[in-house]
Design a protein around this motif. Structure first.
Motif, short mmCIF file in Angstrom:
data_model
loop_
_atom_site.label_atom_id
_atom_site.label_comp_id
_atom_site.label_asym_id
_atom_site.label_seq_id
_atom_site.Cartn_x
_atom_site.Cartn_y
_atom_site.Cartn_z
N GLY A 273 -4.37 -5.71 1.15
CA GLY A 273 -3.35 -5.02 0.36
C GLY A 273 -2.07 -4.78 1.12
N ALA A 274 -1.13 -4.14 0.43
CA ALA A 274 0.21 -3.93 0.98
C ALA A 274 0.20 -3.08 2.24
N SER A 275 -0.77 -2.19 2.38
CA SER A 275 -0.83 -1.34 3.57
C SER A 275 -1.88 -1.81 4.57
N GLY A 276 -2.32 -3.06 4.41
CA GLY A 276 -3.28 -3.63 5.36
C GLY A 276 -4.72 -3.35 5.04
N PRO B 208 -11.62 -3.35 -6.86
CA PRO B 208 -10.32 -3.77 -7.40
C PRO B 208 -9.50 -4.62 -6.45
N GLU B 209 -8.71 -5.52 -7.05
CA GLU B 209 -7.71 -6.26 -6.30
C GLU B 209 -6.43 -5.44 -6.14
N LEU C 151 -2.72 -11.00 -16.94
CA LEU C 151 -3.25 -9.72 -16.48
C LEU C 151 -2.11 -8.84 -15.99
N ARG C 152 -2.31 -7.52 -16.11
CA ARG C 152 -1.31 -6.58 -15.61
C ARG C 152 -1.51 -6.34 -14.12
N GLY C 153 -0.42 -5.93 -13.46
CA GLY C 153 -0.51 -5.52 -12.07
C GLY C 153 -0.33 -6.68 -11.11
N SER C 154 -0.47 -6.36 -9.84
CA SER C 154 -0.30 -7.34 -8.78
C SER C 154 -1.57 -7.41 -7.95
N GLU C 155 -1.51 -8.18 -6.87
CA GLU C 155 -2.66 -8.30 -5.99
C GLU C 155 -2.18 -8.48 -4.56
#
Length: 615
Positions: free
Chosen positions: A574-577, A263-264, A525-529
């Protein structure tokens, strides 16, 4: 087995027709065979319970205090997983012996050699395949105490062990427990055969060690052709080996990534199958390898692209489609594997890729980019196919498309698609003139110049003082970092520098770069990346070429810290590296190579300027 390991907690091995991922826990949790895009035998990366795996490691029930370190032997694709305990040190070497021949084979071997360096250690082995993405049952036959045959639909999996490993059944799976002392070596070989071939030759210690040496020797010999002597040799070599591992030797077609469905965004729906050959990714891959001195890969891919010109038969009815299977088959219907939960619950898991029938006009630029790299265009045959394609494109370049990022939100006039359409005609004209080939150069020149003027008028935002994603918005897009790279604009042109400044404000986060803002430019598409690793390395190259050397080197050094423990990158950060998306991704590694080359060149130029005589 434990919960899902991080995506980055893996090394990659392969034989140039298929690859496997091995976690630092000693688990092969991804292996598709006989090709990259075949159904999986081991797929626990996407479903811990139903995916299947092969686990070989120190027995934690007996030795709970274990420190693990995973690494590659230098300049090879031989992966070591080392287990350090109070009772001793042991290691498992995972590898596949590469086969560079042009013949596809349905028989592939995955080697797992275990040895103890110090002390005495107990090990455990589990072989639990789940054929056809975990959808098909299998049977187990113990042929003797060191050989098992597991049969699924259309595939035989032979499990061979050397002394002292004795296989025992566990339902339809095979397991073993054994102990080795310092200096002792044992081997496990998994042979997957899709043809019903004979039982493999008996396995012994000498054969296992000979195969180990053959694997190391192949990679040392291949890498010897590299001309790179720059500042980041270790990372560049690792990226080159990774691109080679992701290239299908029988056809020369590079795939985009080793996996599908990762997943992204954890829990999100942006989970795609990347085990195919994109015209775009493949073209940029072979350009990166060519810059390092690996010319055979470029020749093979150019021939593959030429064959696609001639073959036609695409889903969208255009001469080329954006991606193919490694053998050139344009069909890859997308299906949802509803029985799999997905990586950490990230469903749906998709096999195949429905984006194959999208219209993305930039691929004609990338095809010309690849086709124009050398003099082996296939003589009359290749040139006729190429000119037919370019003549057709003269009437098609000005239509909306889905764009480089394969958005599912409708067609637009994407600036990047127009940019690469400009590249298509620009490179075609150069080819015709350089090689004195017959062509309608006047028509191609008119198309090239019309595109140039259109981008300047409609792809430029006066308000943003930047080139923008598409003609209907002021959204920025990191794909345009390629504008100076392909020669459309100078790296120091004021309009380009202002575009770079705008990207700094909108798309860059501590040197990491987003592709675009989905909130500002909905992609269906839903969500972020996360931030996109390809774009982060393109940003480094753009900064270096723009003369912003200090900023470029800082951004490059920061990006390298996001590599995993063996130097591999997934698609995104991702957001947490954490690493997200399919793994490892060719796009990221080819862009790392290009960024390193650009930085080396600019740093050397600056050093030479500083040393110039002043008298």
């Amino acid at each position: 087995m434990s919960a899902y390991p991080p995506i980055a907690d893996h090394g990659l091995i392969g034989d140039l027709q298929t690859v496997a991922l091995v976690s630092s826990a000693g688990t092969v949790d991804w292996w598709c065979t006989p090709r990259f895009d075949s159904p999986s035998i081991f797929g626990s990366l996407l479903d811990q319970a139903e995916g299947g795996h092969c686990h070989l490691a120190v027995d934690l029930d007996q030795v709970p205090d274990v420190t693990v370190k995973q690494l590659y032997l230098a300049d090879t694709a031989t992966l070591l997983t080392r287990f350090m305990t109070p009772d001793g040190v042991g290691e498992v070497a995972d590898y596949m012996v590469p086969d560079p021949s042009p013949e596809a084979t349905d028989r592939h071997r995955l080697h797992r050699t275990v040895r103890v360096v110090r002390g005495t250690l107990p090990f455990t082995l589990e072989v639990r395949p789940r054929f056809d993405y975990g959808r098909a049952p299998h049977t187990l036959k113990l042929l003797d105490e060191s050989t098992a045959l597991m049969q699924g639909p259309g595939t035989d999996l032979f499990v061979q062990t050397s002394a002292p490993i004795t296989l025992t059944p566990d339902g339809q799976d095979a397991v073993a427990r054994f102990t080795l002392a310092a200096g002792e070596v044992a081997a496990v070989v998994l042979t997957a055969d899709a043809t019903g071939g004979p039982r493999p030759d008996p396995l012994n210690r000498e054969r296992a060690l000979a195969d180990f040496d053959r694997c190391r020797g192949f990679w040392h010999d291949w890498l010897h052709a590299s001309t790179y002597r720059g500042r980041w040799q270790g990372m560049v070599n690792r990226s080159a080996i990774t691109l080679k591992l992701l290239t299908y030797a029988p056809t020369g077609a590079p795939i985009a990534a080793a996996t599908m469905g990762l997943p992204e965004q954890i829990g999100g729906e942006r989970n795609w199958d990347y085990r195919y050959t994109w015209i775009r990714d493949g073209s940029l891959t072979v350009r990166a390898l060519t810059k390092l001195g690996f010319t055979e890969e470029a020749i093979a891919f150019r021939h593959w692209v030429r064959d696609r010109f001639e073959a036609g038969g695409t889903a969208a009815g255009y001469p080329l489609q954006i991606m193919y299977r490694v053998d050139g088959d344009p069909r890859m219907p997308e299906e949802v594997l509803g029985h799999w939960e997905g990586y950490r619950g990230s469903a749906p898991v998709r096999a195949g890729n429905a984006a194959a029938d999208q219209v993305q006009l930039d691929i004609y630029g990338e095809a010309a980019y690849a086709f124009g790299e050398g003099n082996d265009m296939g003589a009359l045959r290749g040139w006729r196919a190429f000119t037919t394609l370019m003549d057709w494109f003269c009437d098609r370049w000005n239509v909306p498309d889905e764009g480089i990022w394969e958005t599912r939100g409708g067609r637009q006039d994407f600036t990047y698609s127009r940019l690469m359409s400009w590249v298509a005609f620009d490179r075609a004209i150069r080819l015709a003139q350089t090689h004195s080939r017959p062509a309608d150069i006047a028509r191609w020149t008119a198309a090239r110049d019309a595109i140039f003027l259109q981008i300047g008028e409609r792809g430029w935002s006066t308000e943003r003082q930047a080139f923008v994603q598409n003609y209907a918005s002021d959204v920025l897009d990191a794909s345009l970092l390629l504008m100076p790279k392909v020669g459309f604009i100078s790296s120091t042109d004021p309009s380009w520098l202002s575009t770079l400044d705008a990207m700094d404000r909108d798309l860059v986060s501590d040197s990491l770069v987003y592709r675009y803002d989905p909130a500002a430019s909905p992609d269906g598409l839903r969500g972020s990346e996360g931030t996109f690793n390809l774009c982060s390395f393109l940003y480094v190259e753009a900064l270096a070429r723009a003369g912003r050397i200090v900023q470029a080197r800082y951004a490059f050094d920061k990006m390298l810290t996001y590599a995993n423990h063996v130097g591999l990158f997934a698609e995104e950060i991702g957001a947490s590296g954490e690493q997200l998306g399919n793994f490892p991704q060719a796009f990221t590694h080819l862009a790392l190579i290009d960024a390193a080359l650009a930085l080396d060149e600019e740093l050397d130029r600056r050093s030479a300027w500083a040393r110039r005589p002043t008298g």
